[in-house]
Design an enzyme around this catalytic site. Structure first.
Site, PDB file in Angstrom:
ATOM      1  N   ASP A 220     -24.266 -47.774  10.937  1.00 28.33           N
ATOM      2  CA  ASP A 220     -23.447 -46.831  11.696  1.00 28.33           C
ATOM      3  C   ASP A 220     -23.799 -46.925  13.179  1.00 28.33           C
ATOM      4  O   ASP A 220     -24.212 -47.989  13.656  1.00 28.33           O
ATOM      5  CB  ASP A 220     -23.636 -45.412  11.162  1.00 28.33           C
ATOM      6  CG  ASP A 220     -22.348 -44.603  11.181  1.00 28.33           C
ATOM      7  OD1 ASP A 220     -21.890 -44.271  12.293  1.00 28.33           O
ATOM      8  OD2 ASP A 220     -21.799 -44.321  10.107  1.00 28.33           O
TER       9      ASP A 220
ATOM     10  N   SER B 250     -15.499 -40.713   5.984  1.00 29.86           N
ATOM     11  CA  SER B 250     -16.886 -41.066   6.310  1.00 29.86           C
ATOM     12  C   SER B 250     -17.838 -40.037   5.716  1.00 29.86           C
ATOM     13  O   SER B 250     -18.870 -40.376   5.113  1.00 29.86           O
ATOM     14  CB  SER B 250     -17.095 -41.111   7.825  1.00 29.86           C
ATOM     15  OG  SER B 250     -16.448 -42.199   8.407  1.00 29.86           O
TER      16      SER B 250
ATOM     17  N   HIS C  19     -21.832 -40.145  15.432  1.00 25.61           N
ATOM     18  CA  HIS C  19     -21.317 -40.291  14.068  1.00 25.61           C
ATOM     19  C   HIS C  19     -22.428 -40.653  13.086  1.00 25.61           C
ATOM     20  O   HIS C  19     -22.534 -40.069  11.992  1.00 25.61           O
ATOM     21  CB  HIS C  19     -20.226 -41.365  14.055  1.00 25.61           C
ATOM     22  CG  HIS C  19     -19.514 -41.515  12.747  1.00 25.61           C
ATOM     23  ND1 HIS C  19     -19.976 -42.324  11.729  1.00 25.61           N
ATOM     24  CD2 HIS C  19     -18.360 -40.968  12.291  1.00 25.61           C
ATOM     25  CE1 HIS C  19     -19.138 -42.270  10.710  1.00 25.61           C
ATOM     26  NE2 HIS C  19     -18.152 -41.455  11.014  1.00 25.61           N
TER      27      HIS C  19
END
Length: 815
Positions: free
Chosen positions: A374, A613, A414
């Site tokens: 990520d 996600s 994120h």
């Protein structure tokens, strides 16, 4: 018995549309992933034409290289079987192809309507036809501009078919309007007057020279209100939300409720403007505005109410609804929003998937390592410490900066949010402050391997991701990696077996690593599953929402953004769904998301984000719980048990509430998956080793009727789907209860049992792991012909071949 069908396919590679007159040295180089020969052979052939090999991959037979168009042409003359994949960007929330869901922008004072679409593909396009319709009350179309070019009857090489409320324009020759890759096209229409600001009253469609149709689509995004904020000293309450569309909205009416014990509503302000001519009483009121209040596009909406006294701070007693000039509404109701909490909180989603029950048993993911590819990681105490306040094992690696490969600072946010969903070790507190025996992360004692492959903007290249997956596989034993979380998605540009990322993911699965992939956020339409979620072996996860009522499953729904199947090869995806709406996770205020999306700030470094996600991270956490409970489980075992115990959503009549292509086997259930003993109900009939070797590839069972376009699986009744989202509140009084799951003991009827060991019939099992016989195969005539394929006449992009040589496609016939 195995039926094997050989298809000799022609390579579709066509880089750049031809050979430029420029020499290789004058042309600009681009980055490609190259496959189709041994790495030594590819290296020599690329270098021989002046290209540069930038990386040799270890887990798949591929290299990355910098090449010009001329150099590619010269290499292909020597070796025409080579495949060149553009080393394109992959985004955390990938939206490739055309972005067409921007709403119309109305300039009322100028009688103009504007629409913008973006070519997010890698292919330049030319507009050949334009179709426009508008409300007849708008009168004449007095001006039309497309990409800055004025079009009108009488223009040379422009044919106009104009009526009172529509126009069809055909562009010829040099009048065709180019829209280069990555660029926007702006359509501006001007009328005698603007009679409507309702998007549904307008239609805009562009037909490209290659047949691509681009048309206005309604924006699916909905932003919930933040919780009520109280100012007791001023007898005020307020809400904040955002106008997510890029156009201005115009408030025309306000309806509001409040506890009558508060007395008078002395002021009701919308973005600082009081809409009350005088105070009102009675507990409910409605006000039509004599003058609209404009809410700028992408700006906050703040509602505040001042009372003669503030007698109640019970959120349930307040409600405000705005009605806009386009007849849409926005509700400010905190029963539809996460309650305002501090550092001691309940993130709710562990209880939705019954992970809290595992926590109460002492199953917390201890001893299981989850790898996350990520945007990086920021340290918080509840991420760096376990539930017993011991240091968590965290290993970091940065593929973007080899010189400081252990530095994984998360400039985006994120990656930290995903890690928090999986491993947050903070204890759960109820809303009244009582401590519970569960935690705010799904697997709060799991170990973490953080691989940074995405930059601050949430972008990564194919090569970056391949290097990251390569690192996971190479360090699997040393770091005890059991689970791989891939919370990203890219638009497929080839069959699953030819995509380099999918090949690497299949290597990880074959090595014993359970891979969880996001379905993508391209829904609600069919066939929007991205890479690597379109890999048939892995566990692909879609998103559902508890509608802000985690204790009440009756109003739960599959989110409209969640990507849906089938895949291009006909596999039913996603496998399962998990909570993906309004998910609370840790995130740095100074990160890209923190600074640009403050509306989602939920105090104490928690942010509320939505997407597949987050659903994927929740399911990765559940897998860690399963592996702590039974370390002997293989990836196929885990997939089997997750699907076998998932709770599918059905109506009171016993019909599917959502298509299997939207919800898969249903909502994951952590405690049921942990207690389940089933094996052998996933990926049967497929050999991942033969698939990787290029000897056998597989297609799934999904088909599509030619007459109405419905998607279906032969041998199943009542499961056809037209590809459209059912936006009704799904379950109503219909629950996700354990005895109503199709994977458990309930079936639709005696002839159509769904999953697990209960198959539809001997020759038509659902998930593609037992493929069809010659009478019920996906493409009928055993080929990718135009009259029976799932995607009509659509092809993959020009820089990624479907296949380069003979392919053996297998259907498995159960005896």
């Amino acid at each position: 018995m195995l039926n094997k069908i050989v298809i000799v396919a022609v390579s579709l590679v066509c880089i750049g549309g031809g050979i430029s007159a420029l020499t290789s040295s004058e042309q600009s180089k681009a980055s490609f992933i190259v496959q189709g020969a041994s790495q030594d052979t590819m290296y020599k052939q690329i270098v021989a034409v002046g290209g540069e090999v930038t990386h040799t991959f270890q887990v798949i037979e591929a290299v990355s290289a910098q090449l010009t168009e001329n150099q590619i042409d010269r290499v292909k003359r020597v070796n025409p079987l080579l495949r060149f994949f553009s080393n394109a960007d992959v985004n955390i929330s990938s939206k490739n192809g055309w972005k067409t869901n921007k709403p119309l922008k109305y300039k009322i004072n100028k009688d103009k309507v504007v629409w913008v679409a973006k070519n997010r593909s890698d292919v330049d396009q030319k507009i050949e036809h334009i179709l426009l319709t508008w409300p007849a009350a708008n009168g004449t179309l007095t001006k039309l501009k497309v990409a800055g070019k004025k079009l009108q009857p009488g223009n040379r090489n422009v044919d106009f078919d104009l009526t009172g409320d529509s126009a069809t324009i055909t562009l010829k020759g040099k009048k065709k309007i180019s829209v280069n890759a990555g660029k926007k096209v702006r359509i501006m229409m001007e009328f005698d007057k603007i009679s409507s600001v309702v998007d549904a009253d307008y239609q805009i469609a562009l037909m490209m020279q290659d047949g691509t149709l681009v048309q206005l689509q309604k924006d699916q995004d909905v932003t919930p209100s933040l919780p009520i904020r109280y100012s007791v000293g001023k007898n005020e309450i307020s809400w904040t939300t955002a106008n997510k569309s890029e156009r201005d909205q115009y408030v025309s009416k306000v309806t509001f409720d409040w506890p009558a014990t508060n007395g008078l509503v002395e002021q009701l302000k919308i973005n600082g403007k009081n809409v009350l001519a005088k105070p009102v009483s009675g507990g409910t009121s409605s006000v039509k505005l004599s003058e609209y209040i404009a809410i700028e596009g992408e700006k906050d909406i703040v509602i505040s109410m001042a009372f003669s006294e503030l007698a109640s701070v019970d959120d349930l007693e307040y409600d405000v609804e705005l009605e806009f000039a386009d007849r849409t509404t926005q509700q400010f109701r905190t029963t539809n929003a996460t309650p305002q909490q501090g550092n001691d909180r309940d993130t709710f989603y562990p209880s939705v998937v019954n992970a809290d029950q595992a926590h109460e048993r002492g199953i917390t993911g201890a001893g299981v390592t989850v790898a996350i590819i990520d945007t990086g990681f920021e340290g918080y105490k509840t991420l760096e410490k376990t539930t017993s306040s011991q240091d968590r094992f965290i290993h970091t690696y940065n593929v973007l900066d080899i010189e400081e490969s252990d530095k994984v600072e998360d400039g985006n946010g994120h990656g930290t949010h995903i890690a928090s969903v999986i491993a947050n070790s903070s204890q759960t507190f109820s809303l009244n402050g009582q401590m519970r025996h569960s935690y705010n992360g799904i697997a709060p004692d799991s170990d973490l391997v953080i691989i940074k492959a995405f930059d601050e903007q949430g972008r990564a290249s194919y090569a970056d991701i391949l290097k990251a997956i390569e690192y996971v596989i190479e360090n699997q034993s040393r770091l005890n990696i059991k689970v791989l979380n891939l919370s990203f998605s890219a638009t497929p540009s080839s069959n699953y077996w030819d995509d380099p990322i999918n090949q690497a993911v299949m290597r990880a699965w074959d090595a014993g690593i359970t891979v969880l992939a996001a379905a993508g956020n391209q829904g609600p339409e069919a066939m929007t599953i991205g890479v690597p979620g379109n890999t048939p072996y892995v566990i692909t996860v879609g998103a559902m929402s508890d509608a802000y009522t985690p204790e009440d499953p009756s109003d739960d729904f599959v989110t409209s953004f969640s990507s849906a199947g089938p895949t291009f090869e006909g596999f039913v995806k996603p496998e399962v769904i998990a909570p993906g709406g309004h998910i609370q996770g840790l995130l740095d205020d100074d990160s890209y998301i923190g600074e640009n999306y403050e509306i989602y700030d939920d105090n104490d470094n928690y942010f509320i984000l939505s997407g597949s996600s987050q659903s994927t991270a929740i399911t990765s956490g559940i897998v860690a719980l399963m592996l702590q409970a039974d370390p002997s489980l293989t990836p196929d075992d885990i997939k089997c048990r997750l699907m076998y115990t998932a709770k599918i959503a059905i109506t009171e009549e016993g019909d599917l509430a959502y298509s299997i292509f939207q919800q898969g086997a249903g909502l994951v259930d952590a405690i049921a998956a942990i207690d389940e003993s089933a094996k052998g109900c996933a990926n049967e009939g497929m050999s991942i080793a033969l698939d990787l070797a290029g000897e056998d590839h597989y297609i799934g069972p999904a088909m599509r009727y030619e007459n109405d376009g419905d998607y279906y699986v032969p041998g199943t009744e009542g499961m056809n789907w037209n590809g459209l989202y059912n936006d009704s509140q799904l379950w109503g009084n219909r629950n996700f209860v354990s005895n109503s799951q199709l994977w458990g003991n309930r079936n639709f009827n005696s002839d159509s049992q769904l999953w697990g060991n209960r198959n539809f019939s001997s020759d038509s099992q659902l998930w593609g792991n037992r493929n069809f016989n010659s009478d019920s195969q996906l493409w009928g005539n055993r080929n990718f012909s135009s009259d029976s394929q799932l995607w009509g006449n659509r092809n993959f992009s020009s820089d990624s071949s479907l296949t380069a040589d003979a392919v053996s496609i297998k259907w498995v016939e159960q005896q």
